[in-house]
Design an enzyme around this catalytic site. Sequence first.
Site, mmCIF file in Angstrom:
data_model
loop_
_atom_site.group_PDB
_atom_site.id
_atom_site.type_symbol
_atom_site.label_atom_id
_atom_site.label_comp_id
_atom_site.label_asym_id
_atom_site.label_seq_id
_atom_site.Cartn_x
_atom_site.Cartn_y
_atom_site.Cartn_z
ATOM 1 N NE ARG A 10 -3.590 -0.814 -5.398
ATOM 2 C CZ ARG A 10 -4.364 -1.035 -4.386
ATOM 3 N NH1 ARG A 10 -4.712 -2.080 -3.919
ATOM 4 N NH2 ARG A 10 -4.646 0.079 -3.670
ATOM 5 C CG HIS A 56 -1.755 2.282 -0.097
ATOM 6 N ND1 HIS A 56 -1.652 1.501 -1.001
ATOM 7 C CD2 HIS A 56 -1.942 1.697 1.275
ATOM 8 C CE1 HIS A 56 -1.822 0.206 -0.716
ATOM 9 N NE2 HIS A 56 -2.067 0.374 0.706
ATOM 10 C CG ASN A 101 -5.364 0.638 -0.260
ATOM 11 O OD1 ASN A 101 -5.727 -0.103 -1.292
ATOM 12 N ND2 ASN A 101 -4.903 0.539 0.845
ATOM 13 C CD GLU A 102 -7.465 -2.144 2.323
ATOM 14 O OE1 GLU A 102 -7.066 -1.809 3.517
ATOM 15 O OE2 GLU A 102 -7.416 -3.326 1.753
ATOM 16 C CG ASN A 243 -7.974 -3.780 -2.101
ATOM 17 O OD1 ASN A 243 -8.186 -3.621 -3.061
ATOM 18 N ND2 ASN A 243 -7.531 -2.910 -1.145
ATOM 19 C CE1 TYR A 245 -5.301 -9.631 1.186
ATOM 20 C CE2 TYR A 245 -6.777 -7.799 1.449
ATOM 21 C CZ TYR A 245 -5.423 -8.173 0.895
ATOM 22 O OH TYR A 245 -4.552 -7.541 0.545
ATOM 23 C CD GLU A 317 -4.575 -4.348 -1.597
ATOM 24 O OE1 GLU A 317 -5.000 -5.125 -0.332
ATOM 25 O OE2 GLU A 317 -4.166 -3.167 -1.290
ATOM 26 C CD1 TRP A 367 -1.190 -7.884 0.349
ATOM 27 C CD2 TRP A 367 -0.980 -6.339 -1.104
ATOM 28 N NE1 TRP A 367 -0.413 -7.084 0.967
ATOM 29 C CE2 TRP A 367 -0.335 -6.009 -0.102
ATOM 30 C CE3 TRP A 367 -1.099 -5.504 -2.259
ATOM 31 C CZ2 TRP A 367 0.336 -4.602 0.146
ATOM 32 C CZ3 TRP A 367 -0.468 -3.991 -1.893
ATOM 33 C CH2 TRP A 367 0.229 -4.041 -0.728
ATOM 34 C CD GLU A 374 0.781 -6.928 4.641
ATOM 35 O OE1 GLU A 374 -0.226 -6.183 4.897
ATOM 36 O OE2 GLU A 374 1.316 -7.134 3.451
ATOM 37 C CD1 TRP A 375 -1.427 -2.122 6.166
ATOM 38 C CD2 TRP A 375 -0.208 0.050 6.581
ATOM 39 N NE1 TRP A 375 -1.313 -1.164 4.977
ATOM 40 C CE2 TRP A 375 -0.667 -0.131 5.199
ATOM 41 C CE3 TRP A 375 0.255 1.043 7.124
ATOM 42 C CZ2 TRP A 375 -0.638 0.981 4.495
ATOM 43 C CZ3 TRP A 375 0.606 2.027 6.087
ATOM 44 C CH2 TRP A 375 0.213 2.214 4.823
ATOM 45 C CG PHE A 383 -0.363 -10.869 2.898
ATOM 46 C CD1 PHE A 383 -1.586 -11.226 2.419
ATOM 47 C CD2 PHE A 383 -0.085 -10.263 4.324
ATOM 48 C CE1 PHE A 383 -2.805 -11.180 3.654
ATOM 49 C CE2 PHE A 383 -1.057 -10.194 5.261
ATOM 50 C CZ PHE A 383 -2.425 -10.422 4.838
#
Length: 423
Positions: A10, A56, A101-102, A243, A245, A317, A367, A374-375, A383
């Site tokens: 991906r 994204h 994405n999200e 996704n 987690y 993810e 992921w 990571e933002w 990760f």
Amino acid sequence: MKSLNSDAFRMSIAWSRIFPHGRKEKGVSQAGVQFYHDLIDELLRNGIIPFVTVFHWDTPQALEDEYGGFLSERIVKDFREYAEFVFEEYGGKVKNWVTLNEPWVFAHAGYDVGKKAPGRCSSYVDKECPDGRSGYEAYLVSHNLLNAHAEAYEALKKCEKCIGSKVGIAHSPAWFEPHDFKDAADGASVDRALDFMMGWHLETTMKGDYPAIMKEIVGPRLPQFTQKQKEKLKNSADFVGINYYSSVFSNHVEKPDPSKPMFKQDSLITWEGKNVDDISIGSQPVTAALPVYARGFRKLLKHIKDKYNNPEIMIMENGYGEHFGNKDSVAVGTADHNRKYYLQRHLLAMHEAICIDKVNVTGYFVWSLLDNFEWQNGYKHRFGLYYIDFNDNLKRHEKESGKYYKEFLSQGVRPSAIKRDEL
């Protein structure tokens, strides 16, 4: 990292890398276009199927400056132009696409609580937010995201070289458990929480409109679709991307404060890490970014199957983040046995969802391959299956989890071989 029947990878295409100024008429970066051709070609040469994300969270700055990006419905036309260009350019090579994405995270974190870019919210949420309107902007942004998705979906289906392609959205729900299992209100809050977090975008792309509970609670703050928009949105996804987690307890809110609207309050819940008996959700090692709760993964997949008529699901993810602080090192970071256990538990949970619950899962991606940005957490949260030494020219080191996952893929180690008590 892996489709269930073939190797896959991906990746995302950056809008601003293709159109540096947001629109085609203002210039196309041929270097950017060629960069993705080279990447896709290299994947294909190595027998790896590319799964490509169109958006994204990288709205071109020029469009942010011009009209506020996804705060304006003008973004829908510009997004379609960008998506059409990408489909026409790469559609002969790429047959698996993710438009967004999200979208829930993008709208909520960026425009309701201000944790992610562009960092907008009301002052009663965070005094550091320079601007914004919580309880309003997140819904407006999502409305434009959904219409942009519908336009992109239509564009893909009209693309001749894209025949046979699939497209979906990568949703990012948590699973919810009742804060008090004996409280009927807490039990009912689980479905409501999922409708707000996942149904917001998933149900809308299936049925053409927002979940009824959202329209009932949010009222006039929730934008309305035209009939034409509803028709475009209905059945505008070929698969459901997920996704996953972690999970959380859902605690019913009896009396929300109408003077301080927020997305989370609108769903009439608070998120709790512990239940009424002071028991934590799952387990959380000291360095873990989030609680580990594999049961929630299986329950979420079954919920989607049961509520949405057993759609095709791809896990876009699934992963485990760690933060080591001043103890971070190659030796510490590569001895990631907790990540290995996380993968084992979640692969087993997915295996049970497929084989016992008969959920239609067709793909799974870890992921992530490498530690990355990571933002708002930058490079602090790791990760990756490979440790990146940011102090030594970005040198890569295989982690224990990477060794396990490579063995899992190459030698046929199956989740059914994992002991059940590892859940």
